[in-house]
Design a protein around this motif. Structure first.
Motif, PDB file in Angstrom:
ATOM      1  N   PRO A  59     -15.624 -44.133   4.289  1.00  0.00           N
ATOM      2  CA  PRO A  59     -14.884 -43.753   5.504  1.00  0.00           C
ATOM      3  C   PRO A  59     -15.265 -42.345   5.963  1.00  0.00           C
ATOM      4  O   PRO A  59     -14.986 -41.369   5.272  1.00  0.00           O
ATOM      5  N   LEU A  60     -15.923 -42.247   7.123  1.00  0.00           N
ATOM      6  CA  LEU A  60     -16.412 -40.965   7.622  1.00  0.00           C
ATOM      7  C   LEU A  60     -15.520 -40.435   8.741  1.00  0.00           C
ATOM      8  O   LEU A  60     -15.033 -41.200   9.578  1.00  0.00           O
ATOM      9  N   SER A  61     -15.352 -39.127   8.758  1.00  0.00           N
ATOM     10  CA  SER A  61     -14.568 -38.490   9.821  1.00  0.00           C
ATOM     11  C   SER A  61     -15.457 -38.276  11.047  1.00  0.00           C
ATOM     12  O   SER A  61     -16.694 -38.343  10.966  1.00  0.00           O
ATOM     13  N   GLU A  62     -14.827 -37.991  12.179  1.00  0.00           N
ATOM     14  CA  GLU A  62     -15.585 -37.718  13.404  1.00  0.00           C
ATOM     15  C   GLU A  62     -16.468 -36.483  13.223  1.00  0.00           C
ATOM     16  O   GLU A  62     -17.621 -36.457  13.666  1.00  0.00           O
ATOM     17  N   ASN A  63     -15.913 -35.442  12.570  1.00  0.00           N
ATOM     18  CA  ASN A  63     -16.686 -34.209  12.355  1.00  0.00           C
ATOM     19  C   ASN A  63     -17.961 -34.476  11.554  1.00  0.00           C
ATOM     20  O   ASN A  63     -19.025 -33.934  11.866  1.00  0.00           O
ATOM     21  N   THR A  67     -21.819 -34.203  12.789  1.00  0.00           N
ATOM     22  CA  THR A  67     -22.734 -33.314  12.056  1.00  0.00           C
ATOM     23  C   THR A  67     -24.052 -34.019  11.777  1.00  0.00           C
ATOM     24  O   THR A  67     -25.135 -33.442  11.959  1.00  0.00           O
ATOM     25  N   LEU A  68     -23.974 -35.262  11.357  1.00  0.00           N
ATOM     26  CA  LEU A  68     -25.178 -36.034  11.062  1.00  0.00           C
ATOM     27  C   LEU A  68     -25.974 -36.320  12.340  1.00  0.00           C
ATOM     28  O   LEU A  68     -27.209 -36.215  12.357  1.00  0.00           O
ATOM     29  N   GLN A  69     -25.274 -36.697  13.399  1.00  0.00           N
ATOM     30  CA  GLN A  69     -25.942 -36.963  14.671  1.00  0.00           C
ATOM     31  C   GLN A  69     -26.614 -35.704  15.213  1.00  0.00           C
ATOM     32  O   GLN A  69     -27.750 -35.762  15.702  1.00  0.00           O
ATOM     33  N   ARG A  70     -25.929 -34.570  15.104  1.00  0.00           N
ATOM     34  CA  ARG A  70     -26.476 -33.305  15.599  1.00  0.00           C
ATOM     35  C   ARG A  70     -27.686 -32.869  14.774  1.00  0.00           C
ATOM     36  O   ARG A  70     -28.649 -32.308  15.310  1.00  0.00           O
ATOM     37  N   LYS A 105     -15.746 -43.151  16.457  1.00  0.00           N
ATOM     38  CA  LYS A 105     -14.522 -43.584  15.790  1.00  0.00           C
ATOM     39  C   LYS A 105     -14.350 -42.830  14.473  1.00  0.00           C
ATOM     40  O   LYS A 105     -15.258 -42.787  13.646  1.00  0.00           O
ATOM     41  N   ASP A 106     -13.196 -42.232  14.298  1.00  0.00           N
ATOM     42  CA  ASP A 106     -12.880 -41.524  13.054  1.00  0.00           C
ATOM     43  C   ASP A 106     -12.354 -42.529  12.035  1.00  0.00           C
ATOM     44  O   ASP A 106     -11.303 -43.130  12.222  1.00  0.00           O
ATOM     45  N   ASN A 107     -13.116 -42.724  10.939  1.00  0.00           N
ATOM     46  CA  ASN A 107     -12.735 -43.696   9.907  1.00  0.00           C
ATOM     47  C   ASN A 107     -12.183 -43.050   8.642  1.00  0.00           C
ATOM     48  O   ASN A 107     -12.027 -43.726   7.623  1.00  0.00           O
ATOM     49  N   SER A 108     -11.917 -41.742   8.695  1.00  0.00           N
ATOM     50  CA  SER A 108     -11.547 -41.010   7.481  1.00  0.00           C
ATOM     51  C   SER A 108     -10.242 -41.496   6.855  1.00  0.00           C
ATOM     52  O   SER A 108     -10.016 -41.312   5.660  1.00  0.00           O
ATOM     53  N   ASP A 153     -15.926 -31.170   2.843  1.00  0.00           N
ATOM     54  CA  ASP A 153     -16.471 -31.185   1.484  1.00  0.00           C
ATOM     55  C   ASP A 153     -15.388 -31.572   0.477  1.00  0.00           C
ATOM     56  O   ASP A 153     -15.652 -32.324  -0.467  1.00  0.00           O
ATOM     57  N   LYS A 154     -14.180 -31.064   0.685  1.00  0.00           N
ATOM     58  CA  LYS A 154     -13.069 -31.408  -0.210  1.00  0.00           C
ATOM     59  C   LYS A 154     -12.719 -32.896  -0.089  1.00  0.00           C
ATOM     60  O   LYS A 154     -12.423 -33.552  -1.100  1.00  0.00           O
ATOM     61  N   ARG A 155     -12.782 -33.430   1.107  1.00  0.00           N
ATOM     62  CA  ARG A 155     -12.486 -34.851   1.301  1.00  0.00           C
ATOM     63  C   ARG A 155     -13.519 -35.717   0.585  1.00  0.00           C
ATOM     64  O   ARG A 155     -13.178 -36.702  -0.074  1.00  0.00           O
ATOM     65  N   LEU A 156     -14.791 -35.335   0.687  1.00  0.00           N
ATOM     66  CA  LEU A 156     -15.845 -36.083  -0.002  1.00  0.00           C
ATOM     67  C   LEU A 156     -15.732 -35.928  -1.519  1.00  0.00           C
ATOM     68  O   LEU A 156     -16.003 -36.873  -2.270  1.00  0.00           O
ATOM     69  N   GLU A 157     -15.323 -34.759  -1.960  1.00  0.00           N
ATOM     70  CA  GLU A 157     -15.122 -34.535  -3.400  1.00  0.00           C
ATOM     71  C   GLU A 157     -14.033 -35.458  -3.939  1.00  0.00           C
ATOM     72  O   GLU A 157     -14.159 -36.037  -5.026  1.00  0.00           O
ATOM     73  N   LYS A 158     -12.967 -35.619  -3.169  1.00  0.00           N
ATOM     74  CA  LYS A 158     -11.872 -36.494  -3.586  1.00  0.00           C
ATOM     75  C   LYS A 158     -12.309 -37.958  -3.578  1.00  0.00           C
ATOM     76  O   LYS A 158     -11.896 -38.730  -4.448  1.00  0.00           O
ATOM     77  N   LEU A 159     -13.143 -38.340  -2.609  1.00  0.00           N
ATOM     78  CA  LEU A 159     -13.671 -39.704  -2.578  1.00  0.00           C
ATOM     79  C   LEU A 159     -14.543 -39.968  -3.807  1.00  0.00           C
ATOM     80  O   LEU A 159     -14.465 -41.032  -4.424  1.00  0.00           O
ATOM     81  N   GLN A 160     -15.351 -38.978  -4.158  1.00  0.00           N
ATOM     82  CA  GLN A 160     -16.216 -39.100  -5.337  1.00  0.00           C
ATOM     83  C   GLN A 160     -15.383 -39.239  -6.601  1.00  0.00           C
ATOM     84  O   GLN A 160     -15.697 -40.058  -7.481  1.00  0.00           O
ATOM     85  N   LEU A 161     -14.304 -38.464  -6.693  1.00  0.00           N
ATOM     86  CA  LEU A 161     -13.397 -38.550  -7.845  1.00  0.00           C
ATOM     87  C   LEU A 161     -12.742 -39.929  -7.898  1.00  0.00           C
ATOM     88  O   LEU A 161     -12.664 -40.554  -8.964  1.00  0.00           O
ATOM     89  N   ARG A 162     -12.304 -40.411  -6.751  1.00  0.00           N
ATOM     90  CA  ARG A 162     -11.632 -41.705  -6.688  1.00  0.00           C
ATOM     91  C   ARG A 162     -12.559 -42.828  -7.168  1.00  0.00           C
ATOM     92  O   ARG A 162     -12.147 -43.710  -7.937  1.00  0.00           O
ATOM     93  N   ILE A 163     -13.812 -42.795  -6.723  1.00  0.00           N
ATOM     94  CA  ILE A 163     -14.774 -43.811  -7.150  1.00  0.00           C
ATOM     95  C   ILE A 163     -14.978 -43.758  -8.658  1.00  0.00           C
ATOM     96  O   ILE A 163     -14.989 -44.784  -9.344  1.00  0.00           O
TER      97      ILE A 163
END
Length: 252
Positions: A59-63, A67-70, A105-108, A153-163
């Motif tokens: 799940p990716l956020s709009e930001n 960032t990736l598109q830019r 679309k924000d999927n976060s 970065d914190k959101r991705l860190e939490k996703l990594q922990l969850r996995i």
């Protein structure tokens, strides 16, 4: 006089040859640098597109999407500046610019779905690691606000922990259902160690700590009961041997 003129002409020819050689070398150097830059930007585009592809289930956020598109747009823009006659690059740059202007679309807030097999799971973790690496790179270039960087970065860190935690628990439960108590305990202990190493506390971390502790306690109870049963059985067998040894001998 003629000799002097010949010498001057020879010197002039040498100077011209050296100048032509220097110009040629400079052009070759510029061309090599241009190709090197094009290769570098192409690698950035491929890396970013691969990160997007590998993170299809994240799940990716709009930001983060912006960032990736830019990042792709900036790389293409640099390539166009270094290869202004390429219609293909200009076309891709136009497409990238259109993507930046289109709504995202924000999927976060969507739930993370874990893959069923280990290979896909590894791919998912690698995708998150690559996203975090790209975020750090873009932040170092000043393309991401520090507050946004910390948040993402914190959101991705939490996703990594969850996995990590969910996969360890899943493996532990699978091993336990197969009566592989030792392996199950190792999986749960690994999950517990990971949770204890986390430097923050939230609802997920607290809940999972309690859940893993519950599994480990249940396994400890099972092992104690199993050991007690084994000890009782061994004692009974030894007692049977003693009874046979000291039993009155039968007279025939």
């Amino acid at each position: 006089m003629i000799v002097s003129i010949i010498i001057v002409l020879i010197v002039a020819l040498i100077v011209i040859a050296l100048w032509v050689s220097a110009v040629q070398q400079h052009k070759e150097k510029q061309e090599a640098e241009r190709r090197k830059e094009l290769t570098k930007q192409k690698a950035i585009i491929e890396e970013t597109e691969e990160a997007l592809m590998n993170s299809a289930n994240i799940p990716l956020s709009e930001n983060l999407i912006r960032t990736l598109q830019r990042r792709i747009y900036e790389a293409l823009n640099t390539m166009v500046n270094n290869s202004q006659t390429s219609k293909a690059l200009k076309s891709r740059l136009s497409e990238a610019k259109t993507h930046l202007s289109n709504p995202v679309k924000d999927n976060s807030s969507e739930a993370l779905t874990l893959p069923s097999n280990d290979k896909q799971l590894v791919g998912l973790i690698q995708g998150i690691k690559k996203l975090r690496s790209i975020l750090r790179s873009e932040h170092s270039k000043g393309r991401i606000d520090s507050q946004v960087f910390v948040l993402e970065d914190k959101r991705l860190e939490k996703l990594q922990l969850r996995i990590n935690i969910e996969s360890q628990i899943k493996r532990g439960l699978s091993a336990r259902s197969a009566s592989m108590v030792g392996s199950a305990r190792q999986y749960f202990e690994k999950a517990q160690a990971t949770l204890n190493a986390v430097t923050y506390t939230d609802e997920y971390v607290t809940t999972k700590r309690q859940e893993v502790e519950g599994y480990l306690e249940a396994i400890s109870v099972e092992l104690r009961a199993s050991n007690a049963s084994a000890l009782k059985k061994k004692t009974e067998e030894e007692q049977d041997d003693l009874d046979i040894l000291f039993a009155p001998k039968k007279k025939w």
